[in-house]
Design a protein around this motif. Structure first.
Motif, PDB file in Angstrom:
ATOM      1  N   LEU A 113       0.821  -1.129   0.005  1.00 55.59           N
ATOM      2  CA  LEU A 113      -0.014  -0.114  -0.022  1.00 55.59           C
ATOM      3  C   LEU A 113       0.950   1.400   0.054  1.00 55.59           C
ATOM      4  O   LEU A 113       2.072   1.400   0.446  1.00 55.59           O
ATOM      5  CB  LEU A 113      -1.164   0.006   1.219  1.00 55.59           C
ATOM      6  N   THR A 114       0.359   2.495  -0.370  1.00 59.72           N
ATOM      7  CA  THR A 114       0.914   3.688  -0.228  1.00 59.72           C
ATOM      8  C   THR A 114      -0.089   4.550   0.312  1.00 59.72           C
ATOM      9  O   THR A 114      -1.410   4.556   0.147  1.00 59.72           O
ATOM     10  CB  THR A 114       1.279   4.243  -1.808  1.00 59.72           C
ATOM     11  N   LEU A 115       0.650   5.434   1.326  1.00 61.30           N
ATOM     12  CA  LEU A 115      -0.049   6.422   2.106  1.00 61.30           C
ATOM     13  C   LEU A 115       0.224   7.921   1.734  1.00 61.30           C
ATOM     14  O   LEU A 115       1.567   8.112   1.299  1.00 61.30           O
ATOM     15  CB  LEU A 115      -0.022   6.258   3.372  1.00 61.30           C
ATOM     16  N   SER A 116      -0.744   8.615   1.431  1.00 59.75           N
ATOM     17  CA  SER A 116      -0.293  10.089   1.276  1.00 59.75           C
ATOM     18  C   SER A 116      -1.477  11.098   2.065  1.00 59.75           C
ATOM     19  O   SER A 116      -2.373  10.802   2.186  1.00 59.75           O
ATOM     20  CB  SER A 116      -0.452  10.622  -0.131  1.00 59.75           C
ATOM     21  N   PHE A 117      -0.746  12.121   2.325  1.00 62.77           N
ATOM     22  CA  PHE A 117      -1.736  13.182   2.885  1.00 62.77           C
ATOM     23  C   PHE A 117      -0.844  14.691   2.868  1.00 62.77           C
ATOM     24  O   PHE A 117       0.186  14.548   2.692  1.00 62.77           O
ATOM     25  CB  PHE A 117      -2.101  12.767   4.322  1.00 62.77           C
ATOM     26  N   ASP A 118      -1.747  15.619   2.855  1.00 63.97           N
ATOM     27  CA  ASP A 118      -1.111  16.956   3.190  1.00 63.97           C
ATOM     28  C   ASP A 118      -1.836  17.791   4.287  1.00 63.97           C
ATOM     29  O   ASP A 118      -2.694  17.344   4.644  1.00 63.97           O
ATOM     30  CB  ASP A 118      -0.987  17.689   2.080  1.00 63.97           C
ATOM     31  N   SER A 119      -0.914  18.644   4.878  1.00 61.99           N
ATOM     32  CA  SER A 119      -1.443  19.322   5.978  1.00 61.99           C
ATOM     33  C   SER A 119      -1.071  20.813   5.877  1.00 61.99           C
ATOM     34  O   SER A 119      -0.875  21.451   6.487  1.00 61.99           O
ATOM     35  CB  SER A 119      -0.890  18.783   7.379  1.00 61.99           C
ATOM     36  N   GLN A 120      -1.027  21.310   4.586  1.00 61.08           N
ATOM     37  CA  GLN A 120      -0.450  22.718   4.298  1.00 61.08           C
ATOM     38  C   GLN A 120      -1.504  23.901   4.574  1.00 61.08           C
ATOM     39  O   GLN A 120      -1.156  24.801   4.434  1.00 61.08           O
ATOM     40  CB  GLN A 120      -0.169  22.794   2.703  1.00 61.08           C
ATOM     41  N   GLU A 141       3.831  11.619   0.830  1.00 64.32           N
ATOM     42  CA  GLU A 141       3.296  11.371  -0.641  1.00 64.32           C
ATOM     43  C   GLU A 141       3.891   9.981  -1.102  1.00 64.32           C
ATOM     44  O   GLU A 141       5.180   9.944  -1.057  1.00 64.32           O
ATOM     45  CB  GLU A 141       3.807  12.441  -1.450  1.00 64.32           C
ATOM     46  N   ASP A 142       3.148   9.088  -1.249  1.00 64.34           N
ATOM     47  CA  ASP A 142       3.509   7.615  -1.614  1.00 64.34           C
ATOM     48  C   ASP A 142       4.433   7.018  -0.455  1.00 64.34           C
ATOM     49  O   ASP A 142       5.588   6.171  -0.878  1.00 64.34           O
ATOM     50  CB  ASP A 142       4.145   7.900  -3.104  1.00 64.34           C
ATOM     51  N   TRP A 143       4.198   6.973   0.651  1.00 66.81           N
ATOM     52  CA  TRP A 143       4.965   6.348   1.817  1.00 66.81           C
ATOM     53  C   TRP A 143       4.239   4.865   1.791  1.00 66.81           C
ATOM     54  O   TRP A 143       3.080   4.617   1.750  1.00 66.81           O
ATOM     55  CB  TRP A 143       4.637   7.132   2.984  1.00 66.81           C
ATOM     56  N   ARG A 144       5.200   3.804   1.591  1.00 66.43           N
ATOM     57  CA  ARG A 144       4.855   2.543   1.627  1.00 66.43           C
ATOM     58  C   ARG A 144       4.937   1.648   2.945  1.00 66.43           C
ATOM     59  O   ARG A 144       5.881   1.825   3.628  1.00 66.43           O
ATOM     60  CB  ARG A 144       5.794   1.986   0.335  1.00 66.43           C
ATOM     61  N   CYS A 145       4.060   0.637   2.732  1.00 68.98           N
ATOM     62  CA  CYS A 145       3.991  -0.372   3.857  1.00 68.98           C
ATOM     63  C   CYS A 145       3.627  -1.621   3.068  1.00 68.98           C
ATOM     64  O   CYS A 145       2.914  -1.716   2.299  1.00 68.98           O
ATOM     65  CB  CYS A 145       3.474   0.028   5.157  1.00 68.98           C
ATOM     66  N   VAL A 146       3.404  -2.848   4.053  1.00 70.31           N
ATOM     67  CA  VAL A 146       3.151  -4.125   3.559  1.00 70.31           C
ATOM     68  C   VAL A 146       2.064  -4.631   4.440  1.00 70.31           C
ATOM     69  O   VAL A 146       2.468  -4.606   5.795  1.00 70.31           O
ATOM     70  CB  VAL A 146       4.114  -4.970   3.333  1.00 70.31           C
ATOM     71  N   PHE A 147       1.079  -5.374   4.109  1.00 70.50           N
ATOM     72  CA  PHE A 147       0.016  -5.810   4.752  1.00 70.50           C
ATOM     73  C   PHE A 147       0.147  -7.536   4.709  1.00 70.50           C
ATOM     74  O   PHE A 147       0.232  -7.999   3.422  1.00 70.50           O
ATOM     75  CB  PHE A 147      -1.420  -5.494   4.777  1.00 70.50           C
ATOM     76  N   ASP A 148       0.162  -8.112   5.699  1.00 67.99           N
ATOM     77  CA  ASP A 148       0.457  -9.564   5.770  1.00 67.99           C
ATOM     78  C   ASP A 148      -0.956 -10.294   6.076  1.00 67.99           C
ATOM     79  O   ASP A 148      -1.525 -10.020   7.163  1.00 67.99           O
ATOM     80  CB  ASP A 148       1.588 -10.016   6.674  1.00 67.99           C
ATOM     81  N   HIS A 170      13.117   4.684  -0.290  1.00 64.31           N
ATOM     82  CA  HIS A 170      11.714   5.339  -1.065  1.00 64.31           C
ATOM     83  C   HIS A 170      10.897   5.957   0.081  1.00 64.31           C
ATOM     84  O   HIS A 170      10.481   7.046  -0.149  1.00 64.31           O
ATOM     85  CB  HIS A 170      10.903   4.077  -1.662  1.00 64.31           C
ATOM     86  N   ASN A 171      10.844   5.477   1.112  1.00 65.31           N
ATOM     87  CA  ASN A 171      10.067   6.082   2.384  1.00 65.31           C
ATOM     88  C   ASN A 171      10.599   7.421   2.769  1.00 65.31           C
ATOM     89  O   ASN A 171       9.970   8.265   3.204  1.00 65.31           O
ATOM     90  CB  ASN A 171       9.607   5.184   3.501  1.00 65.31           C
ATOM     91  N   ALA A 172      11.967   7.383   2.691  1.00 61.28           N
ATOM     92  CA  ALA A 172      12.679   8.512   3.244  1.00 61.28           C
ATOM     93  C   ALA A 172      12.453   9.769   2.267  1.00 61.28           C
ATOM     94  O   ALA A 172      12.221  10.918   2.680  1.00 61.28           O
ATOM     95  CB  ALA A 172      14.165   8.433   3.335  1.00 61.28           C
ATOM     96  N   VAL A 178       8.629  11.900   2.482  1.00 60.79           N
ATOM     97  CA  VAL A 178       8.396  12.843   3.431  1.00 60.79           C
ATOM     98  C   VAL A 178       8.795  14.192   3.125  1.00 60.79           C
ATOM     99  O   VAL A 178       9.911  14.254   2.558  1.00 60.79           O
ATOM    100  CB  VAL A 178       9.151  12.474   4.842  1.00 60.79           C
ATOM    101  N   GLU A 179       7.677  14.978   2.907  1.00 63.29           N
ATOM    102  CA  GLU A 179       7.832  16.331   2.484  1.00 63.29           C
ATOM    103  C   GLU A 179       7.818  17.357   3.612  1.00 63.29           C
ATOM    104  O   GLU A 179       7.080  17.081   4.359  1.00 63.29           O
ATOM    105  CB  GLU A 179       6.993  16.682   1.475  1.00 63.29           C
ATOM    106  N   PHE A 180       8.853  18.434   3.549  1.00 64.81           N
ATOM    107  CA  PHE A 180       8.737  19.351   4.806  1.00 64.81           C
ATOM    108  C   PHE A 180       8.497  20.885   4.072  1.00 64.81           C
ATOM    109  O   PHE A 180       8.924  20.918   3.001  1.00 64.81           O
ATOM    110  CB  PHE A 180      10.348  19.470   5.133  1.00 64.81           C
TER     111      PHE A 180
END
Length: 244
Positions: free
Chosen positions: A192-199, A209-216, A231-233, A236-238
């Motif tokens: 899966l990929t996760l994204s959000f913004d809080s601007q 944006e496009d942070w990845r993890c795996v579900f077993d 990739h996950n590093a 992260v956007e600042f």
């Protein structure tokens, strides 16, 4: 006398017909309209199950949707989103089957810039929820237990502070992510990929944006493979505070 006999015979025949037709067959019903096959029907790799989407008008401008599964003979209909808060979704969905046809992911739009995932497990020719809440919600729970999230606020003053919250399925579920050079057990893992913004906040926080993890699917747990670290590093956007 003949008229009475014919009448009694007709009644008996009608009664017999009623007894062989289910009184409450599970089906979409005549008030729902099936969406075109090409874009909205999905068949499992083994050809034994298909997902169809139906809709009806909610009001003058909007429609609502239901998702139904059928066996290969287009029988044994079952409402896929029966156990949710509402059995009517606000948007159509995309679907992906696992390679072994035992898992089904529903890719559901929630609104402009909002998206989540649902996971279902197969029993026979029907699917039921495989997780206690949407897979997308569980992915966010996992993310906000990571050290990375300490500078990110999931809620602010008891309200959601994240904008455009999205969880998406990474392409490759149908071939066990061979394109990512994975050699995982058949149909066990989901990426899966996760994204959000809080601007929109007064003091913008980091976002992803496009942070990845795996579900077993075997253990029901999330993880981050070591080769996802780089990739996950970069995901992260600042905020550029110099422009403020």
């Amino acid at each position: 006398m003949s008229g009475g006999w014919l009448g009694r015979t007709a009644i008996l025949l009608l009664t017999a017909l009623v007894t062989v037709v289910p009184a409450s067959a599970d089906s979409p019903g005549s008030e729902l309209e099936r969406l075109p096959d090409a874009d909205h029907t999905f068949t499992s790799p083994d050809g034994q199950v298909r997902v169809e989407q139906y809709s009806k008008k909610k009001d003058e401008y909007d429609r609502v949707y239901q998702f139904w599964t059928f066996d290969g003979k287009h029988q044994n209909a079952a409402l896929l989103n029966r156990d949710e808060d509402s059995d009517l979704a606000g948007y159509p969905a995309g679907f992906r089957f696992s390679r072994n046809s035992q898992w089904l992911v529903r890719m559901q739009k929630l609104g402009a810039g909002y998206h989540t995932l649902f996971l279902y497990r197969r029993t026979g020719d029907q699917f039921s929820p495989a997780t206690p809440k949407p897979l997308g919600d569980m992915a966010w729970d996992y993310f906000f237990n990571q050290p990375l999230s300490r500078k990110m606020h999931r809620k602010s003053r008891d309200r959601d502070s994240l904008n455009h919250v999205q969880v998406h399925l990474v392409q490759g579920m149908d071939d066990n992510y061979a394109g990512m050079r994975k050699h995982w057990p058949d149909s066990r893992y989901i990426v899966l990929t996760l994204s959000f913004d809080s601007q929109g906040e007064d003091k913008p926080l980091p976002w992803i944006e496009d942070w990845r993890c795996v579900f077993d699917t075997k253990t029901g747990q999330f993880s981050i493979p070591t080769d996802f670290a780089d990739h996950n590093a970069k995901a992260v956007e600042f905020p550029d505070r110099s422009r403020r």
